[in-house]
Design an enzyme around this catalytic site. Structure first.
Site, PDB file in Angstrom:
ATOM      1  CE1 TYR A   1      -3.159   2.931   0.424  1.00 52.12           C
ATOM      2  CE2 TYR A   1      -3.594   2.230   2.671  1.00 52.12           C
ATOM      3  CZ  TYR A   1      -3.844   3.073   1.613  1.00 52.12           C
ATOM      4  OH  TYR A   1      -4.786   4.071   1.748  1.00 52.12           O
TER       5      TYR A   1
ATOM      6  CE  LYS B   1      -6.093   1.767  -1.437  1.00 48.90           C
ATOM      7  NZ  LYS B   1      -6.783   1.908  -0.131  1.00 48.90           N
TER       8      LYS B   1
END
Length: 305
Positions: free
Chosen positions: A138, A166
């Site tokens: 992330y 992500k």
């Protein structure tokens, strides 16, 4: 690692419904899970910042993750967020996720400490060793203070468990970098107002908090662009969604908006945990109007108008 999770579709980072006194409202969380499965999302995420993980203890995060994993019962992949300031806490979350049968981990940079790329990579690899599960990175430098740069990606790439990322930097050049130089790491949209650009550059998934309350509309954009490759229609859908994206990404009250949107959709999400406060009346009214127009416009597009 026993399998390589393929990131395809819409993954919802679940909000955490709360009672008036700030406790978990598990009945409403169960209702939300069932509604999202029914509406066709492709995976669920426990313990993300959308779920207010920053205001929860490690034990509370594990409690929620266990409840979600058991409720889903392998109908969809469940990804457990393991980001924390302390490596020990992330390891505890990762080990717990493995024990409860979660499908993957979501791992961000420890906030505030501002590690070097080497330090950040060593942190990620320690968490990997604790769980041996697929990991979605992330990258959110706006919140974490540092970026998961090329040195970091090269170091963690020594483990095949790091299967995806992500990307929430907002920098379109990062999308180009990941698509061209790191095609073995599945890129997932983490910047809602850039979803169309991510799909155009090969991303096949979108981790989007707005799907808590507009799952069908998010799935529709994904299917239009990724499954059918229709970017002409995709631009019409994205254009209809942009007012919401501006409210979420640029309004300064992201989680509050997502929780109120979930309430508007029929599943009361309750208040925020401190230090955040819920939206005021004017903010709620503005969001409700944006949602209503979005739903009407996208329904027209679906109908072929």
């Amino acid at each position: 690692m026993t399998f390589r999770l393929k990131l395809e579709g819409i993954y919802t980072p679940l909000v955490t419904p709360l009672t008036k006194d700030g406790n978990f409202h598990k009945d409403r969380l169960a209702e939300l899970i069932e509604a999202l499965i029914d509406k066709g999302v492709h995976g669920l995420i426990s313990g993300g910042s959308t779920g207010e993980n920053y205001a929860q203890t490690v034990d509370e995060r594990l409690e929620l993750a266990r409840f979600i994993t058991e409720r889903v019962a392998k109908r969809l992949p469940v990804i457990v967020g393991t980001g924390a300031m302390r490596t020990e806490d992330s390891i505890a979350l990762a080990a717990g996720a493995r024990q409860m049968g979660a499908d993957a981990l979501l791992l961000g940079t420890p906030p505030y400490s501002v590690p070097t790329e080497r330090e950040n990579a060593l942190n990620a690899l320690a968490i990997d060793r604790a769980a041996d599960l697929p990991i979605i990175l992330y990258n959110y430098p706006g919140r974490m203070g540092v970026e998961m740069g090329e040195e970091f990606l090269d170091r963690v790439g020594r483990s095949r468990n790091f299967i995806g990322i992500k990307e929430s930097s907002g920098d379109i050049n990062r999308v180009h970098l990941l698509a061209r130089d790191y095609p073995h790491i599945q890129m997932s949209c983490g910047m809602d107002d850039q979803a169309l650009e991510f799909f155009a550059w090969g991303a096949r998934s979108w981790i989007c908090a707005g799907s808590n309350f507009l799952p069908e509309e998010h799935v529709f954009l994904y299917e239009t662009c990724v499954v059918h490759g229709d970017f002409v229609k995709g631009r019409r859908i994205m254009s209809a969604m942009m007012p919401l994206m501006r409210v979420l990404e640029q309004g300064g009250k992201f989680i509050q908006c997502v929780k109120h949107g979930t309430t508007v959709s029929g599943i009361p999400a309750g208040p925020m945990r401190p230090p955040l406060k819920s939206l005021n009346k004017d903010e709620k009214r503005e969001l409700e109007q944006v949602i209503a127009v979005l739903k009407t416009t996208i329904a027209d597009i679906k109908a072929g108008n």
